[in-house]
Design a protein around this motif. Structure first.
Motif, short mmCIF file in Angstrom:
data_model
loop_
_atom_site.label_atom_id
_atom_site.label_comp_id
_atom_site.label_asym_id
_atom_site.label_seq_id
_atom_site.Cartn_x
_atom_site.Cartn_y
_atom_site.Cartn_z
N LYS A 35 -6.16 -5.37 3.69
CA LYS A 35 -6.21 -3.93 3.88
C LYS A 35 -5.02 -3.46 4.71
O LYS A 35 -4.48 -4.20 5.54
CB LYS A 35 -7.52 -3.52 4.55
N ALA A 51 -7.07 -0.59 0.47
CA ALA A 51 -7.78 -1.86 0.28
C ALA A 51 -7.25 -2.51 -1.00
O ALA A 51 -7.14 -1.84 -2.03
CB ALA A 51 -9.28 -1.63 0.17
N TRP A 102 -14.16 0.65 5.02
CA TRP A 102 -12.72 0.82 5.23
C TRP A 102 -12.19 2.05 4.50
O TRP A 102 -11.39 2.80 5.05
CB TRP A 102 -11.98 -0.43 4.77
#
Length: 213
Positions: A35, A51, A102
């Motif tokens: 990431k 990502a 994320w």
């Protein structure tokens, strides 16, 4: 920290314009299953989370794909890219939750992670978006003073539409980074999206196809 003002067609950017962070002395090859975070260098606020999936992504995600999530308005004069490994390994039950967290609640676009050498075109990309901004950094793959460029295309509401990478040398394997830096500082090119404002030499650009997730 301010960026270098560009005054004329023959002026190019001085590397002293970079914010703290430079090209990042500690460099390592980050796994595909990783990431990235782009943040405002002045405030530390998140602007983009990326990502990158590997061969066995969780349900709802595709393999070898980059997912770009816009979390903040890209108006900073300097940004910092940080790279990390995921805390949960791909193929584990926890991996999907880590990916979801994320990317957050941002507007997410997906693009293929793999590119070929021939996908890098010599020349200057002409933005077609309502708004765009060009950033530059020292090339972490070069021991000298080569630079790279990052052009972001934005919509009327500052939504992310596409990302175009620039390098001064065509990558042999199509990768933007041979060794992805843990930290890389970018400075904005003022009032121009022409990479020749960064360096007068030849440039190669890669434009992937971004699609809504």
């Amino acid at each position: 920290m301010s960026t270098h003002s560009i005054l004329g067609d023959t002026d190019v950017i001085d590397e002293n314009a970079l914010p703290d962070g430079g090209a990042g002395g500690n460099q390592t090859q980050v796994p595909i299953d990783s990431k990235l975070r782009f943040e405002d260098a002045a405030t530390g606020s998140a602007l983009l989370h990326v990502a990158v999936t590997g061969s066995t992504p969780p349900a709802g995600y595709k393999s070898y794909t980059e997912y770009w999530s816009r979390l903040g308005v890209l108006k900073a004069s300097a940004i910092t890219m940080l790279s990390f490994e995921f805390s949960a390994r791909q193929g584990t039950p926890e991996h999907a939750a880590v990916l979801d967290e994320w990317l957050g609640n941002g507007s997410v676009l997906a693009t293929d992670q793999q590119a070929k050498t021939g996908d890098w075109i010599e020349g200057v990309y002409k933005p077609t978006s309502p708004k765009s901004a060009l950033y530059w950094a020292l090339d972490p793959d070069s021991a000298g003073d080569r630079r790279i460029g990052l052009l972001v295309e934005l919509g009327n509401a500052d939504e992310l539409l596409n990302v175009i990478w620039y390098k001064t040398k065509q990558p042999e394997n199509g990768l933007i980074f041979q060794e992805t830096p843990i930290k890389l500082a970018f400075a904005k090119v003022l009032d121009s999206t022409d990479p020749h404002k960064i360096d007068n030499g030849p440039w190669f650009f890669y434009r992937g196809v971004m699609r809504p997730m």
